[in-house]
Design a protein around this motif. Structure first.
Motif, PDB file in Angstrom:
ATOM      1  N   ILE A  39       1.079  -1.307   0.400  1.00  0.00           N
ATOM      2  CA  ILE A  39       0.102   0.012   0.272  1.00  0.00           C
ATOM      3  C   ILE A  39       1.121   0.728  -0.010  1.00  0.00           C
ATOM      4  CG2 ILE A  39      -1.792  -1.049   1.068  1.00  0.00           C
ATOM      5  CD1 ILE A  39      -1.171   0.270   3.601  1.00  0.00           C
ATOM      6  N   ILE A  40       2.511   0.941  -0.404  1.00  0.00           N
ATOM      7  CA  ILE A  40       2.854   2.406  -0.336  1.00  0.00           C
ATOM      8  C   ILE A  40       2.507   3.087  -1.842  1.00  0.00           C
ATOM      9  CG2 ILE A  40       5.004   3.335  -0.373  1.00  0.00           C
ATOM     10  CD1 ILE A  40       5.365   1.032   1.515  1.00  0.00           C
ATOM     11  N   PRO A  41       2.590   4.214  -1.631  1.00  0.00           N
ATOM     12  CA  PRO A  41       1.906   5.115  -3.144  1.00  0.00           C
ATOM     13  C   PRO A  41       3.529   5.250  -3.792  1.00  0.00           C
ATOM     14  CG  PRO A  41       1.393   6.241  -1.566  1.00  0.00           C
ATOM     15  CD  PRO A  41       1.773   5.321  -1.165  1.00  0.00           C
ATOM     16  N   LYS A  42       3.544   5.788  -4.510  1.00  0.00           N
ATOM     17  CA  LYS A  42       4.553   6.542  -5.534  1.00  0.00           C
ATOM     18  C   LYS A  42       5.092   7.722  -4.899  1.00  0.00           C
ATOM     19  CE  LYS A  42       5.032   4.213 -10.106  1.00  0.00           C
ATOM     20  NZ  LYS A  42       4.098   4.330 -11.455  1.00  0.00           N
ATOM     21  N   GLN A  43       3.904   8.023  -5.013  1.00  0.00           N
ATOM     22  CA  GLN A  43       4.163   9.866  -4.736  1.00  0.00           C
ATOM     23  C   GLN A  43       3.629  10.224  -2.948  1.00  0.00           C
ATOM     24  OE1 GLN A  43       2.533  12.112  -7.230  1.00  0.00           O
ATOM     25  NE2 GLN A  43       3.794  11.527  -9.566  1.00  0.00           N
ATOM     26  N   LEU A  44       4.783  11.042  -2.496  1.00  0.00           N
ATOM     27  CA  LEU A  44       4.043  11.401  -0.909  1.00  0.00           C
ATOM     28  C   LEU A  44       3.740  12.560  -0.810  1.00  0.00           C
ATOM     29  CD1 LEU A  44       6.899   9.197   0.973  1.00  0.00           C
ATOM     30  CD2 LEU A  44       4.441   8.174   0.208  1.00  0.00           C
ATOM     31  N   SER A  45       3.466  13.208   0.298  1.00  0.00           N
ATOM     32  CA  SER A  45       3.297  14.824   0.301  1.00  0.00           C
ATOM     33  C   SER A  45       4.071  15.186   1.550  1.00  0.00           C
ATOM     34  CB  SER A  45       1.554  14.794   1.319  1.00  0.00           C
ATOM     35  OG  SER A  45       1.510  16.437   0.955  1.00  0.00           O
ATOM     36  N   SER A  46       4.725  16.302   1.327  1.00  0.00           N
ATOM     37  CA  SER A  46       5.205  16.829   2.113  1.00  0.00           C
ATOM     38  C   SER A  46       4.458  17.275   3.581  1.00  0.00           C
ATOM     39  CB  SER A  46       5.971  17.828   0.909  1.00  0.00           C
ATOM     40  OG  SER A  46       5.702  18.565   0.622  1.00  0.00           O
ATOM     41  N   THR A  47       3.321  17.702   2.912  1.00  0.00           N
ATOM     42  CA  THR A  47       2.695  18.855   4.403  1.00  0.00           C
ATOM     43  C   THR A  47       1.669  17.626   4.792  1.00  0.00           C
ATOM     44  OG1 THR A  47       0.721  18.970   2.489  1.00  0.00           O
ATOM     45  CG2 THR A  47       2.450  20.433   2.813  1.00  0.00           C
ATOM     46  N   THR A  48       1.440  16.343   4.568  1.00  0.00           N
ATOM     47  CA  THR A  48       0.828  15.813   5.243  1.00  0.00           C
ATOM     48  C   THR A  48       1.431  14.307   5.795  1.00  0.00           C
ATOM     49  OG1 THR A  48      -1.410  14.982   5.576  1.00  0.00           O
ATOM     50  CG2 THR A  48      -0.728  15.326   3.512  1.00  0.00           C
ATOM     51  N   PHE A  49       0.569  13.595   5.993  1.00  0.00           N
ATOM     52  CA  PHE A  49       1.088  11.976   6.688  1.00  0.00           C
ATOM     53  C   PHE A  49       0.275  11.085   6.383  1.00  0.00           C
ATOM     54  CE2 PHE A  49       2.727  14.125  10.810  1.00  0.00           C
ATOM     55  CZ  PHE A  49       3.824  14.341  10.551  1.00  0.00           C
ATOM     56  N   LYS A  54      -3.957   5.687  -5.391  1.00  0.00           N
ATOM     57  CA  LYS A  54      -5.359   6.060  -6.023  1.00  0.00           C
ATOM     58  C   LYS A  54      -4.802   6.216  -7.769  1.00  0.00           C
ATOM     59  CE  LYS A  54      -5.937   9.992  -2.778  1.00  0.00           C
ATOM     60  NZ  LYS A  54      -6.174  11.347  -2.385  1.00  0.00           N
ATOM     61  N   PRO A  55      -6.395   6.152  -8.205  1.00  0.00           N
ATOM     62  CA  PRO A  55      -5.362   5.667  -9.373  1.00  0.00           C
ATOM     63  C   PRO A  55      -4.478   7.070 -10.623  1.00  0.00           C
ATOM     64  CG  PRO A  55      -7.746   5.533  -9.050  1.00  0.00           C
ATOM     65  CD  PRO A  55      -7.550   6.172  -7.701  1.00  0.00           C
ATOM     66  N   ASP A  56      -4.286   7.924  -9.950  1.00  0.00           N
ATOM     67  CA  ASP A  56      -3.067   8.880 -10.176  1.00  0.00           C
ATOM     68  C   ASP A  56      -2.029   9.145  -9.449  1.00  0.00           C
ATOM     69  OD1 ASP A  56      -4.543   9.873  -8.056  1.00  0.00           O
ATOM     70  OD2 ASP A  56      -5.286  12.297  -8.805  1.00  0.00           O
ATOM     71  N   ASN A  57      -2.283   7.779  -8.981  1.00  0.00           N
ATOM     72  CA  ASN A  57      -0.881   7.551  -7.332  1.00  0.00           C
ATOM     73  C   ASN A  57      -0.688   6.392  -7.029  1.00  0.00           C
ATOM     74  OD1 ASN A  57       1.266   8.264  -5.473  1.00  0.00           O
ATOM     75  ND2 ASN A  57       0.211   8.684  -4.275  1.00  0.00           N
ATOM     76  N   LEU A  58      -0.378   5.602  -8.124  1.00  0.00           N
ATOM     77  CA  LEU A  58      -0.541   3.989  -8.508  1.00  0.00           C
ATOM     78  C   LEU A  58       0.811   3.135  -7.349  1.00  0.00           C
ATOM     79  CD1 LEU A  58       0.208   3.628 -12.322  1.00  0.00           C
ATOM     80  CD2 LEU A  58      -2.428   3.586 -10.685  1.00  0.00           C
ATOM     81  N   PRO A  59       0.600   2.009  -6.924  1.00  0.00           N
ATOM     82  CA  PRO A  59       2.123   1.539  -6.329  1.00  0.00           C
ATOM     83  C   PRO A  59       3.322   1.894  -6.508  1.00  0.00           C
ATOM     84  CG  PRO A  59      -0.282  -0.052  -6.109  1.00  0.00           C
ATOM     85  CD  PRO A  59      -0.724   1.386  -7.862  1.00  0.00           C
ATOM     86  N   TYR A 517      -7.891   0.176 -11.926  1.00  0.00           N
ATOM     87  CA  TYR A 517      -7.221  -0.940 -10.681  1.00  0.00           C
ATOM     88  C   TYR A 517      -6.996  -1.974 -12.353  1.00  0.00           C
ATOM     89  CZ  TYR A 517      -5.368  -3.974  -6.794  1.00  0.00           C
ATOM     90  OH  TYR A 517      -4.774  -4.773  -6.442  1.00  0.00           O
ATOM     91  N   LEU A 518      -7.491  -2.412 -12.563  1.00  0.00           N
ATOM     92  CA  LEU A 518      -6.607  -3.744 -13.359  1.00  0.00           C
ATOM     93  C   LEU A 518      -5.959  -3.332 -14.472  1.00  0.00           C
ATOM     94  CD1 LEU A 518      -9.764  -6.266 -13.774  1.00  0.00           C
ATOM     95  CD2 LEU A 518      -8.357  -6.331 -12.756  1.00  0.00           C
ATOM     96  N   HIS A 519      -6.510  -2.039 -14.668  1.00  0.00           N
ATOM     97  CA  HIS A 519      -5.048  -1.582 -16.111  1.00  0.00           C
ATOM     98  C   HIS A 519      -4.192  -0.598 -15.351  1.00  0.00           C
ATOM     99  CE1 HIS A 519      -8.652  -1.009 -19.194  1.00  0.00           C
ATOM    100  NE2 HIS A 519      -9.041  -1.825 -18.955  1.00  0.00           N
ATOM    101  N   THR A 520      -3.814  -0.513 -13.901  1.00  0.00           N
ATOM    102  CA  THR A 520      -3.001   0.498 -13.353  1.00  0.00           C
ATOM    103  C   THR A 520      -2.157   0.069 -12.288  1.00  0.00           C
ATOM    104  OG1 THR A 520      -4.402   1.762 -12.294  1.00  0.00           O
ATOM    105  CG2 THR A 520      -4.165   2.325 -14.399  1.00  0.00           C
ATOM    106  N   ALA A 521      -3.243  -1.073 -11.587  1.00  0.00           N
ATOM    107  CA  ALA A 521      -2.061  -1.404 -10.410  1.00  0.00           C
ATOM    108  C   ALA A 521      -1.285  -1.932 -10.233  1.00  0.00           C
ATOM    109  CB  ALA A 521      -3.057  -2.787  -9.822  1.00  0.00           C
ATOM    110  N   PHE A 522      -0.184  -3.027 -11.681  1.00  0.00           N
ATOM    111  CA  PHE A 522       0.836  -3.428 -11.665  1.00  0.00           C
ATOM    112  C   PHE A 522       1.381  -2.698 -13.551  1.00  0.00           C
ATOM    113  CE2 PHE A 522      -0.325  -5.899  -8.660  1.00  0.00           C
ATOM    114  CZ  PHE A 522      -0.132  -6.522  -7.853  1.00  0.00           C
ATOM    115  N   SER A 523       2.445  -2.663 -13.415  1.00  0.00           N
ATOM    116  CA  SER A 523       3.395  -2.149 -14.515  1.00  0.00           C
ATOM    117  C   SER A 523       2.979  -2.913 -15.653  1.00  0.00           C
ATOM    118  CB  SER A 523       4.942  -2.349 -14.759  1.00  0.00           C
ATOM    119  OG  SER A 523       5.391  -4.001 -14.284  1.00  0.00           O
TER     120      SER A 523
END
Length: 681
Positions: A39-49, A54-59, A517-523
């Motif tokens: 459940i670790i996303p690609k992008q992290l936020s610098s202002t929140t934990f 998400k579909p726009d922030n894949l694993p 999710y099926l389209h984007t969950a993995f590479s």
């Protein structure tokens, strides 16, 4: 010494080794680190934990990354959790910190590690769920828990178990007679009066008395010594060390000289079927009969002689159930059975082959011996038979009835299964033509492997969860979670008023998120290729769950490929489908058809209307809007002067573009649907 308090914004790469070791101890157990990594996303936020996939922030990590860490962690003194922390903490523009780590641990319900991180950053432990395995466990220990444990440890420290054991060993060792350097003397059994003054270099002679006549004495029992008496006397005599017990193998070898009837030839022994050995003895000795001596056990059926080289007949030890259960003591009488088979041949029966109907023969299976790349459990076919009332084709109405049939699709029938787990399950029994042998390259086997291997890795709230499989019976079976609400297709046909237009909006966005999710969950994208209302199940709250993945396609390189045969359901097929052009846009087109179904409650195929398929009928009737065929029996489709049917219709037209290049991808469809749903708030 108390743990230091850290800032939640401290990057995990800067944690001291003691902290990472403790995290490794907590998360390496049962591979909990995989739950975190997934459940670790690609992008992290610098202002929140907050860090969500998400579909726009894949694993951030795929299956190959899991394998790399697992392989590296298999080496001695290596921790998969520490490797993950090192990799994750040193990658990305925004580095992971303790606050983000705590958030993801709570989300993954890894509360023991989350409590530890909360303590590090001086925050209260996260709240536990009320129910489920992650719920908090209350204890009734008096006073503070740590003080109570300290008292227990002090009490345990007072008990010096090793010293007591050493004293007992020393006491025994003082009574032991040292053996000569020549080694352990050979033991010979002989009927003598005494053995005093013997030479230790000479063979040891054990004195024994004649055993008393037992109640159930056989005719030739006097030729065989009672070994229980021998062993008792050998313990009594102080001259014999406790380590110098008789060599039983040599004792048994000496039977040749003891036996009076040694003229019989050695029987051709064989290894019996284990299932037969474990069967209940057909003849039981009376409950009051004493246990016979070993000489009787070594007698043949007539009791006249001992078979040379035979093993004990322990069948007579199977007394009544008050003494020992016949299901526990094996029937070893079969070991003494002569056979015409060649020595060394083994006949093995599957002890689990009994099906629910009571047949003891394993059902012949035409299926190949598959090696599947999955961690899902394998269910025996006989278990599934029992759980589905032998795949009862009577429609399921209630659990008290015999019926278990739930529905039928293009590739198999679905049955309700009970008793396999703490909840109901659904078993899909794959259609298999009347063939004697199924090959691994057959289409039905490929479809089965697709669903098992690929979908075991995909987990989403709007996907039907695959829980297991079976491939040892007359056909393939797949075990899913049971979704009680039925299919969207059946509800739109039989009871459309059950789904008001607001519920249909929720169904549309949930289905779209599952496809995205099926389209984007993995590479590597996965194309469902059979999106339709009949494959969308609804739970008790009308939440959609996409299922039936028999013809999914894995695209190894690009998001497009070529294929030679048509697939899917005709009413949902895109124009390029018949040309064998495969891309993720196929699912977009099929989803557009589902949107039209949700707006109109019309079937996808109707031979009685002009324009048999729904898309053709809609384009003929609706020039500018969906109003001519819109289902208004379920509501006005309006809120705050916003026409939601109009917005869905425009999105459906984008999905149904003939030119696939003009169609949006499902991630874009999800974004538009979210914007539409937000207008309801």
């Amino acid at each position: 010494m108390a743990e230091p308090v850290y800032d939640p914004k401290l990057e995990i790469r800067k944690l001291p080794p003691s902290v990472t070791r403790e995290l490794g101890r907590l998360l390496d157990f049962a591979d909990y680190w995989k739950d975190l990594m997934a459940i670790i996303p690609k992008q992290l936020s610098s202002t929140t934990f907050v860090a969500d996939v998400k579909p726009d922030n894949l694993p951030k990590y795929n299956s190959e990354h899991f394998k790399i860490i697992e392989q590296a962690g298999s080496e001695p003194n290596k921790s998969c959790t520490e490797i993950l922390i090192q990799e994750w903490g040193t990658s990305g523009k925004i580095r992971a910190n303790l606050g983000i780590l705590r958030y993801l641990l709570v989300k993954a319900e890894l509360f023991q590690a989350a409590d530890y991180v909360s303590k590090l950053i001086n925050q209260p432990p996260p709240p536990r769920p009320v129910n489920g395995p992650a719920r908090a466990i209350t204890t009734n220990l008096p006073g503070r828990v740590d003080r109570h444990l300290e008292e227990i440890e002090r009490d345990l420290d007072k008990i010096n178990y090793p010293e007591i054991a050493i004293n007992k060993i020393r006491k025994k060792s003082d009574e032991t007679v040292a053996l000569p350097a020549q080694g352990i003397p050979k033991i010979v059994i002989s009927e003598v009066d005494n053995n005093e003054g013997r030479d230790f270099n000479a063979p040891v002679v054990i004195q024994k008395e004649k055993p008393k006549e037992p109640v159930n004495h056989v005719q030739n029992s006097d030729v065989m010594p009672n070994f229980s008496v021998l062993l008792q006397e050998s313990e009594v005599k102080n001259e014999i060390s406790s380590v110098n017990l008789p060599n039983i193998s040599e004792i048994l070898n000496s039977l040749d000289s003891i036996s009076d009837n040694n003229d019989q030839s050695t029987s051709n022994s064989f290894t019996p079927a284990f299932s037969q050995i474990l069967n209940n003895s057909s003849s039981l000795i009376e409950s009051n009969a004493p246990i016979p001596p070993l000489s009787q056990l070594l007698s043949d059926q007539t009791g006249d002689s001992i078979l040379e080289g035979s093993l004990p007949d322990l069948d007579v030890l199977n007394l009544n159930e008050n003494i020992s259960s016949s299901n526990i003591i094996p029937n070893l009488s079969l070991l003494n059975t002569q056979s015409d088979q060649a020595s060394g041949s083994v006949q093995i029966y599957d002890s689990d082959s009994k099906n629910s109907s009571g047949s003891s023969n394993k059902c012949p299976s035409p299926l190949p011996n598959l090696s599947l790349n999955t961690e899902l459990p394998h269910f025996r076919y006989c278990e599934l038979e029992h759980a589905t009332n032998n795949f009862s084709d009577t429609p399921f109405k209630s659990i008290e009835d015999e019926g278990r049939f739930l529905g039928k699709g293009a590739f198999g029938s679905v049955f309700l299964a009970t008793g396999l787990a703490h909840e109901f399950l659904a078993v899909k029994k794959i259609f298999l033509e009347n063939v004697e042998v199924v090959n691994e390259d057959d289409q039905v086997t490929k479809q089965f492997k697709n669903e098992v291997e690929f979908l075991s890795k995909y987990k989403h709230k709007n996907l039907v969860s695959l829980l297991g499989y079976s491939c040892d019976g007359p056909t393939y079976c797949l075990v899913y979670e049971y979704v009680p609400g039925g299919t969207l297709c059946d509800i739109l046909k039989e009871n459309p008023q059950k789904l008001p237009w607001q519920q249909r909006l929720k169904i549309s966005i949930g289905t779209a998120e599952a496809i995205a999710y099926l389209h984007t969950a993995f590479s590597t994208p996965i194309i469902h290729r059979d999106i339709k209302s009949a494959n969308i199940l609804l739970d008790g709250d009308n939440n959609p769950k996409l299922g039936d993945f028999g013809i999914i396609k894995l695209l190894p390189n690009q998001k497009t490929d070529t294929y030679t045969a048509p697939f899917g359901t005709s009413a949902y097929m895109s124009p390029e489908c018949l040309r064998g052009d495969i891309s993720i846009k196929l699912d977009t087109y099929s989803f557009g058809v589902v949107l039209v179904e949700l707006m109109t409650s019309l079937p996808p195929i109707d031979t009685k209307r002009q324009g048999i398929d729904l898309v053709t009928y809609m384009l003929d009737k609706c020039e500018e809007d969906i109003e001519p065929i819109l289902d208004r029996t379920i509501g006005s489709w309006e809120h705050d002067n916003i026409n939601f049917a109009e917005k869905l219709f425009k999105l459906a037209l984008k999905c149904l573009e003939d030119n696939k290049k003009k169609r949006p991808e499902m991630v874009q469809v999800v974004d538009e649907l979210r914007q539409i749903v937000q207008l309801l708030d």
